[in-house]
Design an enzyme around this catalytic site. Structure first.
Site: not given
Length: 221
Positions: A128, A131-133
């Protein structure tokens, strides 16, 4: 001034709408659920139903047409999975840019996150987080490649404490916290300074009054 806010029911979006309403600007807040309308109306904004994950650019262009600016303050939230980091933090930001281009709205403010542009930012902290970065990096890169008057704001650790009205705003700063209230106030100040277009700025708590901080980054370019 008419401003369309993506993420209108989020903590930054509501604060931004309230600040705009206080000075008699017209904020249109995009919301997914009818139960969010009351919160948006309470801060003086106009709720507009639109789902950033399922709506089309044509539909969104019809909403933003005639606006002076759009602001992307949406996010998938801390409890969302990797897939929604992409569909909201990246794809929805691009959708808003597509709509702005179609509607002829040039001013676009992006709320990103401090550090996502740095090669030393740690990864490998889980699917997660990675994926955010990646979503934030790709959203910022996409916006920089567009013929829009964009400004990217990268806040540090967001807090719900009262704003101080004083910040550090620069191309790169040390990591640090910043109240969401001050982030919203910086966005308003940036809307008032079109000369800040095409700047990517880190934002944390600091010593300079917000208007002065924005004026200084504009004059230093």
């Amino acid at each position: 001034m008419r401003v369309v806010i993506a993420g209108g029911h989020g903590k930054i979006g509501l604060r931004l709408a309230r600040l705009l309403a206080e000075r008699e600007d017209h904020a249109v807040s995009l919301v997914r659920k009818p139960e969010h309308d009351a919160d948006v109306i309470a801060v003086g904004a106009h709720p507009q139903r639109f789902d950033l994950e399922s709506g089309t650019a044509d539909e969104l262009a019809g909403i933003v047409r005639g606006a002076d600016a759009v602001v992307f303050a949406a996010g998938a939230g801390p409890n969302s999975g990797a897939a929604r980091k992409d569909t909201v933090d990246r794809a929805a930001a691009a959708l808003l840019a597509d709509a702005a281009e179609q509607a002829g709205v040039r001013r676009y403010l992006m709320v990103s996150a401090i550090g996502v542009d740095r090669t030393e930012l740690p990864t490998g902290q889980g699917e997660v987080w990675d994926a955010y970065v990646s979503a934030k990096q790709r959203a910022d890169e996409d916006l920089r490649g567009r013929d829009l008057d964009w400004t990217i704001v990268r806040p540090g650790g967001l807090t719900d404490t009262s704003g101080t009205g004083r910040v550090t705003l620069a191309a790169q700063t040390e990591m640090g916290p910043v109240p969401r209230e001050d982030v919203a106030a910086v966005l308003v100040a940036l809307l008032d300074e079109p000369g800040t277009a095409h700047l990517s700025l880190d934002l944390v708590g600091g010593d300079l009054p917000i208007v002065q901080a924005v004026q200084e980054v504009q004059s230093a370019r």
